[in-house]
Design an enzyme around this catalytic site. Structure first.
Site, PDB file in Angstrom:
ATOM      1  N   LYS A  92      -2.769  13.197   4.902  1.00 10.81           N
ATOM      2  CA  LYS A  92      -2.623  12.830   3.483  1.00 10.81           C
ATOM      3  C   LYS A  92      -2.669  14.062   2.582  1.00 10.81           C
ATOM      4  O   LYS A  92      -1.972  14.108   1.570  1.00 10.81           O
ATOM      5  CB  LYS A  92      -3.709  11.837   3.081  1.00 10.81           C
ATOM      6  CG  LYS A  92      -3.484  10.466   3.666  1.00 10.81           C
ATOM      7  CD  LYS A  92      -4.423   9.470   3.077  1.00 10.81           C
ATOM      8  CE  LYS A  92      -4.134   8.094   3.650  1.00 10.81           C
ATOM      9  NZ  LYS A  92      -4.987   7.074   3.106  1.00 10.81           N
ATOM     10  N   LYS A 140       3.396   5.702  11.441  1.00 10.74           N
ATOM     11  CA  LYS A 140       2.773   4.406  11.152  1.00 10.74           C
ATOM     12  C   LYS A 140       3.418   3.727   9.938  1.00 10.74           C
ATOM     13  O   LYS A 140       3.818   4.403   8.994  1.00 10.74           O
ATOM     14  CB  LYS A 140       1.290   4.679  10.856  1.00 10.74           C
ATOM     15  CG  LYS A 140       0.432   3.477  10.716  1.00 10.74           C
ATOM     16  CD  LYS A 140      -0.953   3.852  10.205  1.00 10.74           C
ATOM     17  CE  LYS A 140      -0.988   3.895   8.686  1.00 10.74           C
ATOM     18  NZ  LYS A 140      -2.346   3.945   8.131  1.00 10.74           N
ATOM     19  N   LYS A 157       1.166   1.466   3.823  1.00  6.50           N
ATOM     20  CA  LYS A 157       1.509   0.872   2.521  1.00  6.50           C
ATOM     21  C   LYS A 157       1.645   1.905   1.403  1.00  6.50           C
ATOM     22  O   LYS A 157       2.277   1.641   0.395  1.00  6.50           O
ATOM     23  CB  LYS A 157       0.488  -0.212   2.152  1.00  6.50           C
ATOM     24  CG  LYS A 157      -0.877   0.300   1.735  1.00  6.50           C
ATOM     25  CD  LYS A 157      -1.703  -0.858   1.224  1.00  6.50           C
ATOM     26  CE  LYS A 157      -2.869  -1.133   2.137  1.00  6.50           C
ATOM     27  NZ  LYS A 157      -3.771   0.010   2.341  1.00  6.50           N
TER      28      LYS A 157
HETATM   29  N1  AQP Z   1       0.665   0.214  10.653  1.00 10.57           N
HETATM   30  C1  AQP Z   1      -0.474  -0.385  10.952  1.00 10.57           C
HETATM   31  N2  AQP Z   1      -0.628  -1.036  12.122  1.00 10.57           N
HETATM   32  C2  AQP Z   1      -1.779  -1.671  12.444  1.00 10.57           C
HETATM   33  N3  AQP Z   1      -2.857  -1.708  11.623  1.00 10.57           N
HETATM   34  C3  AQP Z   1      -2.740  -1.073  10.438  1.00 10.57           C
HETATM   35  N4  AQP Z   1      -3.579  -0.934   9.415  1.00 10.57           N
HETATM   36  C4  AQP Z   1      -3.000  -0.195   8.438  1.00 10.57           C
HETATM   37  N5  AQP Z   1      -1.757   0.134   8.790  1.00 10.57           N
HETATM   38  C5  AQP Z   1      -1.561  -0.390  10.042  1.00 10.57           C
HETATM   39  C6  AQP Z   1      -4.924  -1.503   9.377  1.00 10.57           C
HETATM   40  O1  AQP Z   1      -5.027  -2.308   8.219  1.00 10.57           O
HETATM   41  C7  AQP Z   1      -6.356  -2.215   7.709  1.00 10.57           C
HETATM   42  C8  AQP Z   1      -6.324  -1.844   6.254  1.00 10.57           C
HETATM   43  O2  AQP Z   1      -5.644  -0.626   6.134  1.00 10.57           O
HETATM   44  P1  AQP Z   1      -5.971   0.407   5.000  1.00 10.57           P
HETATM   45  O3  AQP Z   1      -5.829  -0.238   3.681  1.00 10.57           O
HETATM   46  O4  AQP Z   1      -7.284   1.042   5.271  1.00 10.57           O
HETATM   47  O5  AQP Z   1      -4.947   1.555   5.282  1.00 10.57           O
HETATM   48  P2  AQP Z   1      -3.365   1.692   5.188  1.00 10.57           P
HETATM   49  O6  AQP Z   1      -2.664   0.402   5.029  1.00 10.57           O
HETATM   50  O7  AQP Z   1      -3.003   2.564   6.320  1.00 10.57           O
HETATM   51  O8  AQP Z   1      -3.266   2.422   3.796  1.00 10.57           O
HETATM   52  P3  AQP Z   1      -2.495   3.668   3.324  1.00 10.57           P
HETATM   53  O9  AQP Z   1      -2.981   3.920   1.964  1.00 10.57           O
HETATM   54  O10 AQP Z   1      -1.032   3.467   3.521  1.00 10.57           O
HETATM   55  O11 AQP Z   1      -2.991   4.797   4.268  1.00 10.57           O
HETATM   56  P4  AQP Z   1      -2.127   5.794   5.075  1.00 10.57           P
HETATM   57  O12 AQP Z   1      -1.582   6.736   4.049  1.00 10.57           O
HETATM   58  O13 AQP Z   1      -3.144   6.381   5.990  1.00 10.57           O
HETATM   59  O14 AQP Z   1      -1.063   5.083   5.803  1.00 10.57           O
HETATM   60  C9  AQP Z   1      -7.089  -1.176   8.556  1.00 10.57           C
HETATM   61  O15 AQP Z   1      -7.857  -1.837   9.517  1.00 10.57           O
HETATM   62  C10 AQP Z   1      -5.973  -0.419   9.193  1.00 10.57           C
HETATM   63  O16 AQP Z   1      -6.339   0.139  10.446  1.00 10.57           O
END
Ligand code: AQP
Length: 332
Positions: free
Chosen positions: A112, A197, A200
């Site tokens: 990030k 990945k 969001k």
């Molecule tokens: N792609 C994914 N596949 C499986 N599980 C996922 N999670 C997130 N993305 C995937 C899981 O969802 C839960 C909440 O996620 P979060 O809000 O902590 O993180 P995010 O959606 O990954 O948010 P961001 O802001 O988009 O972060 P980055 O930039 O890191 O991708 C968690 O249990 C997470 O594991």
């Protein structure tokens, strides 16, 4: 009774990855198997450049989607992190437990921070320290289990290390939690870039399926998913990440096995079409319930208020015990 804690951060619209990796299990299994707390971790959304109005909107939307996905406030506790001061109170004590080196090793920080710099922004100190706040989120409730997607495994490992270190230094205070992951789709990949990945907060690529996408948008995104030039459909996450991702999603939608499913397809077109049908059907009730709940935001706010009161009552004695253990005078 065992405790479970998990959360979702309002950095963007919730995705299929969030649903398959975490939220669906919270609703189907976790809330019924333990005393479970599910949190919109809004403070974590402030670690990168943010628009205040958007964070507010996304926080309510995330809470509404958690309820729409089936979290039942009569069975579990649903709340917003910033409504319970104990999280930040405890976070400071854990900053005094963690080391600078272990924070800089966090993969999400590295990724990030690189993304922020590439966008021309500066890196907030909180981006470095937020895994400590996440540890506080979990430890404040003495949670035993943390159901998350694979991407959060390292942060839960840090949480375990901090709990063990704190307990060794100051006496038994925290429960050492463990992460649990779904059997399939623990890391749903971006449909346009299946080596990264589905996130969001990532720039919209057409490869991210949002829970509130219209069914025809979901279908279009899945039909355009990147695969490869192979003729057969085979499950190989390393060599053939695009098809493997589609098979994982299909398997997760129907509780199947991705390797067995691969053998049932002779073309990517047929596979994509079935994935699209399965995802649309999976998300349909969530979208419908979200629309109903959105019509009455007061109901969601009432759930969050009640949830925060319950969470506060659980976290307060744990955090007070930690303050006492490190040698701080009681407030009286
Ligand atoms: N792609 C994914 N596949 C499986 N599980 C996922 N999670 C997130 N993305 C995937 C899981 O969802 C839960 C909440 O996620 P979060 O809000 O902590 O993180 P995010 O959606 O990954 O948010 P961001 O802001 O988009 O972060 P980055 O930039 O890191 O991708 C968690 O249990 C997470 O594991």
């Amino acid at each position: 009774m065992a405790r479970i804690f998990s959360g979702v951060k309002p950095t963007g619209h919730l995705t299929l990855g969030n649903y398959l990796g975490a939220i669906r299990r919270w609703a189907e299994r976790d809330q019924h198997s333990a005393e479970a707390l599910f949190c919109v971790v809004d403070l974590h959304a402030l670690t990168v450049e943010h628009d205040p109005a958007r964070v507010r909107r996304l926080s309510r939307q995330a809470a509404t989607l958690l309820l729409a996905a089936g979290l039942d406030p009569d069975v579990c506790t649903v709340f917003v992190q910033s409504h319970v001061d104990e999280h930040t109170r405890l976070s400071y004590l854990l900053e005094c437990t963690a080391t600078d080196g272990e924070m800089r090793r966090m993969i999400q920080y590295k990724e990030k921070a690189a993304r922020e710099r590439a966008r021309g922004g500066s890196v907030r100190l909180s981006l470095l320290t937020y895994p400590v706040l996440m540890a506080a989120d979990i430890l404040a409730y003495r949670a035993e289990e943390v159901p998350v997607g694979e991407d959060q495994a390292q942060h839960v490992e840090l949480t375990r290390d901090l709990a063990v270190r704190f307990n060794q230094r100051y006496g038994p205070t925290f429960t050492v939690p463990r992460a649990t992951h779904p059997a399939v789709a623990a890391r749903v990949m971006d449909l346009q870039d299946p080596t990264s990945k589905m996130g969001k907060s990532h720039d919209a690529t057409g490869g991210i399926v949002y829970l509130l996408d219209d069914p025809d948008v979901v279908r279009r995104k899945i039909m355009r998913a990147v695969t490869d030039s192979g003729r057969d459909v085979e499950y190989d996450r390393v060599a053939r990440p695009g098809p493997a991702n589609l098979l994982d999603v299909l398997a997760a939608c129907g509780d199947g096995d991705p390797r067995e499913l691969a053998g049932a397809y002779g073309s990517y077109g047929a596979l994509k079409s079935d994935v699209a049908d399965a995802v649309i059907e999976l998300l349909r009730p969530v979208r419908e319930r979200h629309a109903e709940l959105s019509a009455d935001p007061g109901q969601v706010d009432a759930v969050l208020k009640e949830g925060a009161a319950r969470a506060r009552a659980m976290a307060r004695p744990v955090v007070d015990a930690a303050y006492d253990a490190v040698g701080l005078l009681p407030a009286g």
